[in-house]
Scaffold this active site. Sequence first.
Site, PDB file in Angstrom:
ATOM      1  N   LYS A  34       0.845  -1.211   0.000  1.00  0.00           N
ATOM      2  CA  LYS A  34       0.000   0.000   0.000  1.00  0.00           C
ATOM      3  C   LYS A  34       0.877   1.256   0.000  1.00  0.00           C
ATOM      4  O   LYS A  34       2.084   1.167   0.278  1.00  0.00           O
ATOM      5  CB  LYS A  34      -0.915  -0.026   1.218  1.00  0.00           C
ATOM      6  CG  LYS A  34      -0.185   0.173   2.542  1.00  0.00           C
ATOM      7  CD  LYS A  34      -1.082  -0.115   3.737  1.00  0.00           C
ATOM      8  CE  LYS A  34      -0.306   0.075   5.020  1.00  0.00           C
ATOM      9  NZ  LYS A  34      -0.955  -0.581   6.168  1.00  0.00           N
ATOM     10  N   TYR A 280      17.929  30.662   6.476  1.00  0.00           N
ATOM     11  CA  TYR A 280      16.847  31.482   7.037  1.00  0.00           C
ATOM     12  C   TYR A 280      17.019  31.722   8.521  1.00  0.00           C
ATOM     13  O   TYR A 280      17.386  30.813   9.270  1.00  0.00           O
ATOM     14  CB  TYR A 280      15.498  30.792   6.817  1.00  0.00           C
ATOM     15  CG  TYR A 280      14.968  30.941   5.418  1.00  0.00           C
ATOM     16  CD1 TYR A 280      14.699  32.208   4.892  1.00  0.00           C
ATOM     17  CD2 TYR A 280      14.733  29.829   4.618  1.00  0.00           C
ATOM     18  CE1 TYR A 280      14.212  32.355   3.606  1.00  0.00           C
ATOM     19  CE2 TYR A 280      14.240  29.960   3.334  1.00  0.00           C
ATOM     20  CZ  TYR A 280      13.975  31.225   2.828  1.00  0.00           C
ATOM     21  OH  TYR A 280      13.505  31.367   1.567  1.00  0.00           O
TER      22      TYR A 280
HETATM   23  C1  PLP Z   1      -0.235  -1.590   6.820  1.00  0.00           C
HETATM   24  C2  PLP Z   1      -0.856  -2.807   7.367  1.00  0.00           C
HETATM   25  C3  PLP Z   1      -0.085  -3.917   7.718  1.00  0.00           C
HETATM   26  C4  PLP Z   1       1.436  -3.930   7.651  1.00  0.00           C
HETATM   27  O1  PLP Z   1       1.981  -3.322   8.787  1.00  0.00           O
HETATM   28  P1  PLP Z   1       3.582  -3.239   8.988  1.00  0.00           P
HETATM   29  O2  PLP Z   1       3.717  -2.705  10.358  1.00  0.00           O
HETATM   30  O3  PLP Z   1       4.090  -2.302   7.948  1.00  0.00           O
HETATM   31  O4  PLP Z   1       4.122  -4.599   8.816  1.00  0.00           O
HETATM   32  C5  PLP Z   1      -0.736  -5.065   8.127  1.00  0.00           C
HETATM   33  N1  PLP Z   1      -2.081  -5.108   8.214  1.00  0.00           N
HETATM   34  C6  PLP Z   1      -2.854  -4.051   7.904  1.00  0.00           C
HETATM   35  C7  PLP Z   1      -4.326  -4.174   8.002  1.00  0.00           C
HETATM   36  C8  PLP Z   1      -2.275  -2.875   7.470  1.00  0.00           C
HETATM   37  O5  PLP Z   1      -3.039  -1.825   7.164  1.00  0.00           O
END
Ligand code: PLP
Length: 382
Positions: A34, A280
Amino acid sequence: MNSWIEISEERLAGNFRVVAAAVGAQTDVLAVVKADAYGHGAEVCCVALARAGAKWLGVACASEGAQVRLALNAAGFVAEDAPKILVMCGFMPEDVSAIVKYGLTPVVWTAEQVGWLAGTGAGVHVEVETGMGRQGVRPGAALDEVLDAMGEVGIGLDGMLTHFCAAEVACSERTQAQERRFEVAIAQVRERGLTPKWVHAGSSSSVDNPAQSSPWLVELAKTVGARAMVRCGIALYGYCLPIEGANDGPKLRPAVKPVMTWKTRVVDVREVLAGETVGYNATYTAQGPMRLALLPVGYSDGLRRELSSTNAKPGGWVMIVDKRAAIVGRISMNLTMVDVSAIDGVHVGNEVVLLGDGVTADDHARPAGTISYEILCGVRAG
Ligand SMILES: *Cc1c(COP(=O)(O)O)cnc(C)c1O
C-alpha cells in the site's frame, strides 16, 4: 531530477525471505505494498515480491490494486500463478467494477459492503474488530449479519482477519485480549460450517516481537481448515519498530536491510568565513572557516525540516563518499546546506545519499518525532 530513489530488488527479496523464514513454513506472508509500497514504488516492488514467492499482496484501495495487477500482468504473472491482491482499507460502490475487472479481493466488514458486491461472485476477507477500533465487525450478532448477507448474495468467505493495535509491545495484554476475541469469531465461522482458506493477523512487529508466537495463529487457522498468514510491510522495506519491553532480542533486526536509497547531487560548493551565517533566520553562525555543499532538496521533497541545525543543536546528516556531512542551518523548501569541511574533494555533481546506508529512515524519524513509515512514504523524489 533534483533527487531520485534507487530500489534494491535484491534486498527486498532477501527481506521477504527473512520474514518467511521467521514465520515458518506453516504460515504465509502477505506482502503489503500500500501507499506506493511505502514510497518505494508499488509497480517495481510487487513484481520483485511476486518473484520472491509472495502469494498475497496488500493494497489500501481498489485503484492501487488495479495498478498492481497491471504491473504483475506485464511481468508475466497471470492466472493461477499470479499473487492475489487484498484491498485492505475499504471500497465504495463505484470500485466494484475494478474489483471484478482486476480480480481483487476486498476486505469487508459490513452487510452494506457485501450488498455492493452482489452478483459479482467475488470472494472476500471479513475483518473482525477485536480492539483496533478502526474497521471490522464485532463477533456475535454483527458478524452473523455480515455472514448472512454473504450467503444471500453468493459471496464466498475466502479469509478472516483481524489487526492488532499494539503488536510492537511484548506480552501486551491488549494483543492477548484481541486474540481471545478473534478466537470467538473463528469459532462462530466454524459453527456455521464455513471454510475460509486463510486466517490472518499480525504485522511486521508481530513477527519481530519475541513474545508473540505464530503457533497460536497456525492452530487457530487449523480449526477451520485454513492457512495462517501474517501481513508484513515495513520489515520488507528493511525497517522495524522498536519492540517495547522485550527481554530477548527482536527476531528480524538486523537481518532485514533498507531497500530504498534516496540520492541527490551537490549543485554548489562554497567557502564560508568565521562569523558568517547560513540560511533562514541565521540560525547557524560559522565558528571558523567552513566549506559547505549546497543540495537541491528541501522539505518540499520530504527532507524533514526538523533535521535543521543551530549552533546549539545538531541536526541531521547526509552521506557523501561514505562520510557524514552535517546539515547546517535551516532546511529550506528546495535547498539544504551541509558541512563538507572534513571531506576532501567534494565537487559539483558529487552524489549524496539523503537516506540509505549510513543514514536510515529512523535517523530521519527520531528528530521529526515520527516513525520510519512516515519518512519513507514522505520521500518525493523527482
Ligand atoms: C499496513 C498494514 C499492515 C502492515 O503493517 P507493517 O507494520 O508495515 O508490517 C498489516 N495489516 C494491515 C491491516 C495494514 O493496514
